[in-house]
Design a protein around this motif. Structure first.
Motif, PDB file in Angstrom:
ATOM      1  N   TYR A  37       0.840  -1.199   0.000  1.00 17.28           N
ATOM      2  CA  TYR A  37       0.000   0.000   0.000  1.00 17.28           C
ATOM      3  C   TYR A  37       0.873   1.246   0.000  1.00 17.28           C
ATOM      4  O   TYR A  37       1.757   1.407   0.840  1.00 17.28           O
ATOM      5  N   ASN A  38       0.631   2.126  -0.957  1.00 16.08           N
ATOM      6  CA  ASN A  38       1.399   3.362  -1.087  1.00 16.08           C
ATOM      7  C   ASN A  38       0.538   4.521  -0.608  1.00 16.08           C
ATOM      8  O   ASN A  38      -0.451   4.872  -1.243  1.00 16.08           O
ATOM      9  N   ARG A  39       0.898   5.097   0.519  1.00 10.36           N
ATOM     10  CA  ARG A  39       0.070   6.129   1.142  1.00 10.36           C
ATOM     11  C   ARG A  39       0.181   7.468   0.425  1.00 10.36           C
ATOM     12  O   ARG A  39       1.285   7.925   0.123  1.00 10.36           O
ATOM     13  N   PRO A  40      -0.951   8.109   0.155  1.00  6.21           N
ATOM     14  CA  PRO A  40      -0.916   9.434  -0.467  1.00  6.21           C
ATOM     15  C   PRO A  40      -0.194  10.429   0.429  1.00  6.21           C
ATOM     16  O   PRO A  40      -0.458  10.514   1.625  1.00  6.21           O
ATOM     17  N   SER A  41       0.732  11.146  -0.136  1.00  4.84           N
ATOM     18  CA  SER A  41       1.469  12.171   0.609  1.00  4.84           C
ATOM     19  C   SER A  41       2.069  13.132  -0.410  1.00  4.84           C
ATOM     20  O   SER A  41       1.867  12.992  -1.607  1.00  4.84           O
ATOM     21  N   GLU A 460      -7.829 -12.127   0.999  1.00  2.00           N
ATOM     22  CA  GLU A 460      -8.558 -11.362  -0.015  1.00  2.00           C
ATOM     23  C   GLU A 460      -7.806 -10.078  -0.380  1.00  2.00           C
ATOM     24  O   GLU A 460      -8.308  -9.259  -1.153  1.00  2.00           O
ATOM     25  N   LEU A 461      -6.616  -9.906   0.170  1.00  2.00           N
ATOM     26  CA  LEU A 461      -5.883  -8.669  -0.041  1.00  2.00           C
ATOM     27  C   LEU A 461      -5.287  -8.619  -1.439  1.00  2.00           C
ATOM     28  O   LEU A 461      -4.715  -9.588  -1.927  1.00  2.00           O
ATOM     29  N   MET A 462      -5.423  -7.475  -2.085  1.00  2.00           N
ATOM     30  CA  MET A 462      -4.772  -7.191  -3.356  1.00  2.00           C
ATOM     31  C   MET A 462      -4.391  -5.710  -3.347  1.00  2.00           C
ATOM     32  O   MET A 462      -4.529  -5.048  -2.313  1.00  2.00           O
ATOM     33  N   LEU A 463      -3.888  -5.194  -4.439  1.00  2.00           N
ATOM     34  CA  LEU A 463      -3.540  -3.783  -4.505  1.00  2.00           C
ATOM     35  C   LEU A 463      -4.764  -2.936  -4.177  1.00  2.00           C
ATOM     36  O   LEU A 463      -5.796  -3.035  -4.821  1.00  2.00           O
ATOM     37  N   LYS A 464      -4.668  -2.116  -3.140  1.00  2.00           N
ATOM     38  CA  LYS A 464      -5.804  -1.323  -2.688  1.00  2.00           C
ATOM     39  C   LYS A 464      -6.166  -0.233  -3.705  1.00  2.00           C
ATOM     40  O   LYS A 464      -5.284   0.372  -4.319  1.00  2.00           O
ATOM     41  N   TRP A 465      -7.471   0.013  -3.850  1.00  2.00           N
ATOM     42  CA  TRP A 465      -7.939   1.034  -4.776  1.00  2.00           C
ATOM     43  C   TRP A 465      -7.411   2.419  -4.384  1.00  2.00           C
ATOM     44  O   TRP A 465      -7.092   3.239  -5.240  1.00  2.00           O
ATOM     45  N   ASN A 466      -7.287   2.671  -3.080  1.00  2.00           N
ATOM     46  CA  ASN A 466      -6.859   3.981  -2.616  1.00  2.00           C
ATOM     47  C   ASN A 466      -5.339   4.117  -2.518  1.00  2.00           C
ATOM     48  O   ASN A 466      -4.841   5.148  -2.074  1.00  2.00           O
ATOM     49  N   SER A 467      -4.619   3.074  -2.938  1.00  2.00           N
ATOM     50  CA  SER A 467      -3.169   3.163  -2.941  1.00  2.00           C
ATOM     51  C   SER A 467      -2.718   4.122  -4.038  1.00  2.00           C
ATOM     52  O   SER A 467      -3.289   4.152  -5.134  1.00  2.00           O
ATOM     53  N   LEU A 468      -1.700   4.913  -3.739  1.00  3.81           N
ATOM     54  CA  LEU A 468      -1.236   5.926  -4.686  1.00  3.81           C
ATOM     55  C   LEU A 468      -0.302   5.280  -5.715  1.00  3.81           C
ATOM     56  O   LEU A 468       0.917   5.350  -5.628  1.00  3.81           O
ATOM     57  N   VAL A 469      -0.892   4.622  -6.685  1.00  2.52           N
ATOM     58  CA  VAL A 469      -0.160   4.030  -7.805  1.00  2.52           C
ATOM     59  C   VAL A 469      -0.946   4.339  -9.077  1.00  2.52           C
ATOM     60  O   VAL A 469      -2.141   4.670  -9.011  1.00  2.52           O
ATOM     61  N   PRO A 470      -0.328   4.243 -10.249  1.00  3.56           N
ATOM     62  CA  PRO A 470      -1.051   4.528 -11.485  1.00  3.56           C
ATOM     63  C   PRO A 470      -2.294   3.655 -11.637  1.00  3.56           C
ATOM     64  O   PRO A 470      -2.308   2.488 -11.226  1.00  3.56           O
ATOM     65  N   ARG A 471      -3.315   4.215 -12.236  1.00  2.00           N
ATOM     66  CA  ARG A 471      -4.576   3.491 -12.449  1.00  2.00           C
ATOM     67  C   ARG A 471      -4.349   2.218 -13.268  1.00  2.00           C
ATOM     68  O   ARG A 471      -5.028   1.215 -13.078  1.00  2.00           O
ATOM     69  N   SER A 472      -3.360   2.268 -14.164  1.00  2.00           N
ATOM     70  CA  SER A 472      -3.077   1.091 -14.997  1.00  2.00           C
ATOM     71  C   SER A 472      -2.648  -0.102 -14.147  1.00  2.00           C
ATOM     72  O   SER A 472      -2.923  -1.257 -14.491  1.00  2.00           O
ATOM     73  N   TYR A 473      -1.974   0.159 -13.019  1.00  2.00           N
ATOM     74  CA  TYR A 473      -1.580  -0.928 -12.118  1.00  2.00           C
ATOM     75  C   TYR A 473      -2.812  -1.594 -11.510  1.00  2.00           C
ATOM     76  O   TYR A 473      -2.877  -2.822 -11.359  1.00  2.00           O
ATOM     77  N   LYS A 474      -3.795  -0.776 -11.155  1.00  2.00           N
ATOM     78  CA  LYS A 474      -5.016  -1.309 -10.548  1.00  2.00           C
ATOM     79  C   LYS A 474      -5.809  -2.118 -11.564  1.00  2.00           C
ATOM     80  O   LYS A 474      -6.357  -3.181 -11.248  1.00  2.00           O
ATOM     81  N   LYS A 475      -5.828  -1.613 -12.790  1.00  2.00           N
ATOM     82  CA  LYS A 475      -6.505  -2.368 -13.856  1.00  2.00           C
ATOM     83  C   LYS A 475      -5.803  -3.699 -14.085  1.00  2.00           C
ATOM     84  O   LYS A 475      -6.453  -4.741 -14.248  1.00  2.00           O
TER      85      LYS A 475
END
Length: 531
Positions: A37-41, A460-475
């Motif tokens: 998880y990459n925290r927004p900052s 059930e953990l995966m890359l969190k939607w609110n993690s600060l990473v590019p949208r393409s990573y979430k897709k």
């Protein structure tokens, strides 16, 4: 969800706390987001740009001219004294692409932070950072990930180090050193490489690739097996920047052509193809999975080097390396027998076996097991009394099919007589099914049904939607799950159930349903187009 004891039977944990520290609800909440998880900052632009420039320098092949700092001091305005870089068209194109990607990252990151602040989505980052900082300052604990599945494990540091030192106490596998041998071994390897270059057995490019510079000792760490009693550790050696890391990668490319075996599988796709080709074996038979105990640490290194040596230099002349036999042996010794690592300020040598994490570990395992199978399996397959119908292996796990009246215990006992270093455990069918390579195999009529298999440790953990990473990573994280479901599930009913599970999993990680449904629709459309 938190797991405070090793005996709880509750599944789908996200945090396992095996330490004496009592975690607060807030600490658990933060840890449940996972290690990725990459925290927004706020974004440190200078640091990002510096990292991008470092990446460009190490991937573009740009040669820098040396700077004469004395002349620069004498006449700082003279541009001819400055460092110069001559860029080719491809390098200019790469530089432009990196610049655009960096600017795009800055724009998206700032927009994401601004959006989350406006929506007030769990944006208490300063408090979260302080809680994480407090955890990191607690020297009595160690925070890591589990050996299998996603999540976070908190261990007592002394217990963690004690378990690793117990593993290292096996004098047949490990030896405690009285000092750090990094510099002396770096010098010894460099001397051999220089000699090989002088004799033109290495090109200038190969020499620069292998030659160690500024090496550090490899590091040993352990991943906790949270699903087992007493939480044993899987030892892994991180070799990046060690003196023989690049050498191992270089040798791996030479050895790769001989690693394949008639009985080995490269990936899940090959296993699914194998099941389709052997669908007639689904009747009047039983599936058995054999697992090799601690394969990597039990690989006999000297024997495996001989196997590699004979296959490359004698069995298949087309694969014979340009490097002479004596130099090749020396390089293999450097890459395997002289691999040392650091744990708790102590240095160790691995006397035998190979460590997970080293460049040659998987290839040595494949070569040795391929040789093992070539020696023993033809006789078993041709012997009617053995009742073995087929055998396939992926690294240390095997999938076999025997006749219904085969004695599994007797087969295991026979396999364990073939080599003193190789011992098998056994896993038979449960309710008519067996897992292998993330696939659950179920015999049905004249075929095998298959679906996605999840271990008890799977979360059930995966890359969190609110993690600060590019949208393409979430897709990509959702697309990978959907593609795996399409590839593995053999019926539409099984696929439908798996897609429902993916929806629940995505929802658990705060993904918008329309985002997930769009990806599922796109991948299913591709499936129908192919049909």
């Amino acid at each position: 969800m938190i797991h405070n004891t090793a005996n709880d039977e509750e599944e789908r944990k996200l945090v396992w706390n095996f330490s004496k520290r009592n975690l607060s609800e807030e600490e658990v909440r933060i840890l449940e987001k996972g290690m990725t998880y990459n925290r927004p900052s706020s974004i440190n632009r200078s640091k990002v740009i510096s990292n991008v420039e470092y990446l460009f320098h190490h991937t573009s092949g740009v040669q820098k001219e040396l700077v004469d700092f004395k002349k620069w001091d004498e006449d700082p305005d003279d541009i001819s004294n400055r460092e110069t870089r001559i860029l080719e068209p491809k390098q200019l194109s790469l530089a432009a692409d990196l610049k655009n990607a960096t600017e795009n990252f800055f724009n998206q990151a700032q927009m994401s932070i601004k959006t989350k602040k406006c929506r007030n989505i769990n944006f208490n980052e300063k408090n979260d950072e302080q809680l994480l900082l407090n955890l990191s300052k607690d020297s009595s604990i160690l925070v890591t990930k589990p050996d299998k599945g996603r999540g976070v494990v908190v261990l007592d540091r002394n217990d963690y180090i004690g378990k690793l030192e117990t593993i290292l106490s096996d004098s047949t596998k490990f030896k405690l050193l009285d000092k750090d041998p990094t510099i002396s071994r770096e010098n010894s390897l460099s001397a051999v490489l220089r000699q090989m270059k002088r004799e033109e057995y290495l090109t200038q490019q190969e020499y620069k690739y292998i030659k160690p510079v500024g090496s550090v000792s490899a590091r040993l760490y352990g991943l906790p097996k949270v699903h087992k009693a007493n939480v044993p550790l899987r030892p892994i050696v991180s070799c990046i920047q060690s003196y023989n890391y690049q050498l191992g990668k270089f040798l791996a490319n030479i050895i790769k052509p001989i690693r394949d075996s008639t009985y080995s599988l490269k990936n899940t796709n090959k296993f699914l193809e194998f099941l389709k080709q052997n669908s007639d074996l689904s009747k009047n038979s039983k599936m058995i999975s054999f697992d090799i105990e601690s394969l990597f640490t039990n690989i006999p290194v000297d024997e495996t080097i001989e196997i590699i040596y004979n296959k490359l230099y004698y069995t298949n002349p087309k694969l014979r390396p340009f490097i002479p036999e004596n130099y090749f042996r020396q390089l293999l010794d450097f890459a395997t027998k002289f691999t040392h690592f650091l744990l708790n300020k102590k240095y160790y040598d691995q006397c035998d076996g190979v460590s997970m994490g080293t460049p040659l570990a998987a290839i040595f395992a494949e070569v040795f097991m391929g040789h093992f199978e070539e020696q023993h399996l033809p006789a078993l397959l041709n012997n009617k009394d053995s009742k073995l119908l087929t055998w396939r292996r992926y690294v240390d796990d095997t999938f076999t099919i025997f006749k219904n009246d085969a004695n599994a215990a007797g087969i295991r006992q026979l396999l364990n007589t073939f080599h003193p270093c190789i011992k098998f455990t056994i896993e038979s069918e449960i309710d008519g099914a067996i897992p292998f390579l993330n696939v659950e195999v179920i015999p049905y009529d004249n075929s095998f049904d298959t679906k996605v298999y999840r271990k008890k440790t799977t979360t059930e953990l995966m890359l969190k939607w609110n993690s600060l990473v590019p949208r393409s990573y979430k897709k990509a994280s959702v697309t990978a799950l959907v593609n795996r479901a399409i590839r593995i599930c053999s019926t539409f009913d099984l696929l439908d159930k798996e897609l429902d599970h993916i929806r629940l999993m995505a929802n658990f990680n705060d993904y918008p349903s329309n985002f997930v449904e769009k990806i599922i629709g796109e991948q299913l459309n591709r499936l129908y187009e192919l049909k």
